[in-house]
Design an enzyme around this catalytic site. Sequence first.
Site, PDB file in Angstrom:
ATOM      1  N   LYS A  43      30.019  19.779 -20.669  1.00  0.00           N
ATOM      2  CA  LYS A  43      29.932  20.851 -19.677  1.00  0.00           C
ATOM      3  C   LYS A  43      30.830  22.019 -20.107  1.00  0.00           C
ATOM      4  CE  LYS A  43      30.477  21.385 -14.614  1.00  0.00           C
ATOM      5  NZ  LYS A  43      30.895  20.690 -13.390  1.00  0.00           N
ATOM      6  N   SER A  45      27.791  20.689  -9.580  1.00  0.00           N
ATOM      7  CA  SER A  45      27.739  21.811 -10.505  1.00  0.00           C
ATOM      8  C   SER A  45      27.473  21.417 -11.952  1.00  0.00           C
ATOM      9  CB  SER A  45      29.056  22.580 -10.453  1.00  0.00           C
ATOM     10  OG  SER A  45      30.123  21.748 -10.806  1.00  0.00           O
ATOM     11  N   SER A  66      30.298  16.906  -8.064  1.00  0.00           N
ATOM     12  CA  SER A  66      29.616  17.672  -9.103  1.00  0.00           C
ATOM     13  C   SER A  66      29.008  16.897 -10.249  1.00  0.00           C
ATOM     14  CB  SER A  66      30.570  18.715  -9.693  1.00  0.00           C
ATOM     15  OG  SER A  66      30.814  19.712  -8.737  1.00  0.00           O
TER      16      SER A  66
END
Lengths: 108, 524
Positions: free
Chosen positions: B78, B171, B195
Amino acid sequence: QKVSVEVLDHLEHLALVDFRDSEGVERLHKAIQFADQLHEVNTDGVEPMDSVLEDRCLYLREDDVTEGNCTKELLENAREKVEEYFVAPPGNIPLPKLEERETFLQGS
Amino acid sequence: AALNDGLRSQVSAALKEGRVAPTELCQRCLALIKSTKFLNAYITVAEETAMKQAEESEERYKRGQPLGILDGIPVAVKDNFNTAGIETTCASNMLKGYISPYNATVVQKLLDQGAVLLGKTNLDEFAMGSGSTDGVFGPVRNPWSYSKQYKEKSVPKSDSEESDWVITGGSSGGSAAAVSSFTCFAALGSDTGGSTRNPAAHCGVVGLKPTYGLISRHGLIPLVNSMDVPGILTRCVDDAAVLLGSLAGHDPKDSTTIQDDFEPFELPNLTDVSKLSIGIPKEYHAPGLSSEILALWSKAADLFKNAGAKVVEVSLPHTRYSIVCYHVLCTAEVASNMARFDGLEYGHRSDMKDSTESMYAATRREGFNDVVRGRILSGNYFLLKQNYEKYFVKAQKVRRLIANDFVKVFRSGVDILLTPTTLSDAAPYTEFIQEDNRTRSTQDDILTQAANMAGLPAINVPTALSERGLPVGLQFIGRSFQEKQLLTVAKWFEKQVQFPMIQLEEVKRHDSGVFQHQKSASFS
């Protein structure tokens, strides 16, 4: 209950971030309204919790230098520098007061 | 080996036995990333360095000296983890062009074990959001939008297929999409309020949130210091255990990692669940929970019961306050954590030269999106002297009550909690953006947030497809640092439900057919 313009201005100074428009201010109002629900909870005699690891000892390592000497790498990402210094515009100049600024808050 | 193989069970063996070469695997993943570009899962693809890593891995395999099970395995990270030499943006204008001088500890660990870093995945700006729709590089598309399963069930609303796609959740949506679409075998996400688990549920992959303090946060650009953890996304529970084994453990560079020795483990194949006690927290039957998911949850509980486990209803009375509590603590910590972005040492810098403060203000004005700015301002409000006790300290007290709820339940003999992960399956993008980010986060985090509040490990296991043909997952929450038990139960459940494999259309899949894949019977 609305937040006063003085507080909004104060927040912009503290945060160094702007509300930008009435939507931004509305966002804050909604956030406060939402947070007010906390007061429904009875917390008498309850200690605040900083960390879920509060029952453990924080790790402290030996005060020995194990790495460093990376000035070049660290300066690489700065846009403005002179020799080994990060260069900032002049300091000790306060941000303009609310009356002097061009901000949407003036209209409120 | 096929790209949709399980890491541990198939690909690693294939690499070791020379049936597939790391460079070939890397090339196929890179090609697939290209052909699935429309998903927008990746912000940066590090082609050259990945191929170089793959070549080095190949050398090691040739010498018969692979570094371990992760050697040569393509992974994605990420974009809020620092990666040396590769741009790290947090999907924000503030860090566009920022090339980190160091690797986050978890990234370093992956690289040290020979993993091949394909690139950085897309997210909501600074990990604030539950849709992966609010980053500056645009939204991530859920690969299931392009699956046969979804298309069969959906009535196209418009002429253009383009507008029917669904979100990944967030996210860590990019990471979830990357794993779900077979472009990598595992991905790192982060989890502060759900997330990792939320997009895992929407994308039909395994999403593990480890216990706070187990995995180092050094190099993970912080959102909420007291709740953030690196998250692990994989296609099966066994793979999650492999990743966990290579990442967990004390890091002298992160003083919030515990000092206990961590022993990597292999998951046993549980056959007897009669000694297990599964807790069903009644408050997780939250308003807005879809009847579909409620039914699946119930079915799952029955599954355990019929297999001999003890299934009990439990109560976590402060559940409904966890979102409010999170809202205050999160914005307060964000206000503090985002203060470092001033343009002076790294990141975007405004051209404003009048004064230091005006430069900082202009930089932040230009660099942050509405969501980030909103949270900073709210956080600063709650931290004002006149509000500190009333909001921040109050929230910290409520946090203790929430954490205590879990302690009480686990003390009463319950081993694992079983809950839904999300309120519904993935929403279409056009529908999702009707509500603002904060409202959405409030709604979507409700089932995942409390685990972060209490620091507990939790995992999403893909369970079944919804009526719309989209993945639905269920969540297991375990005791602190009892990941082995948590994952063992999750693995048993995974085996029972046999979640179907995504049938991606429009995407050339590289299936050499060397390994057959069981077409799994679906759970529902």
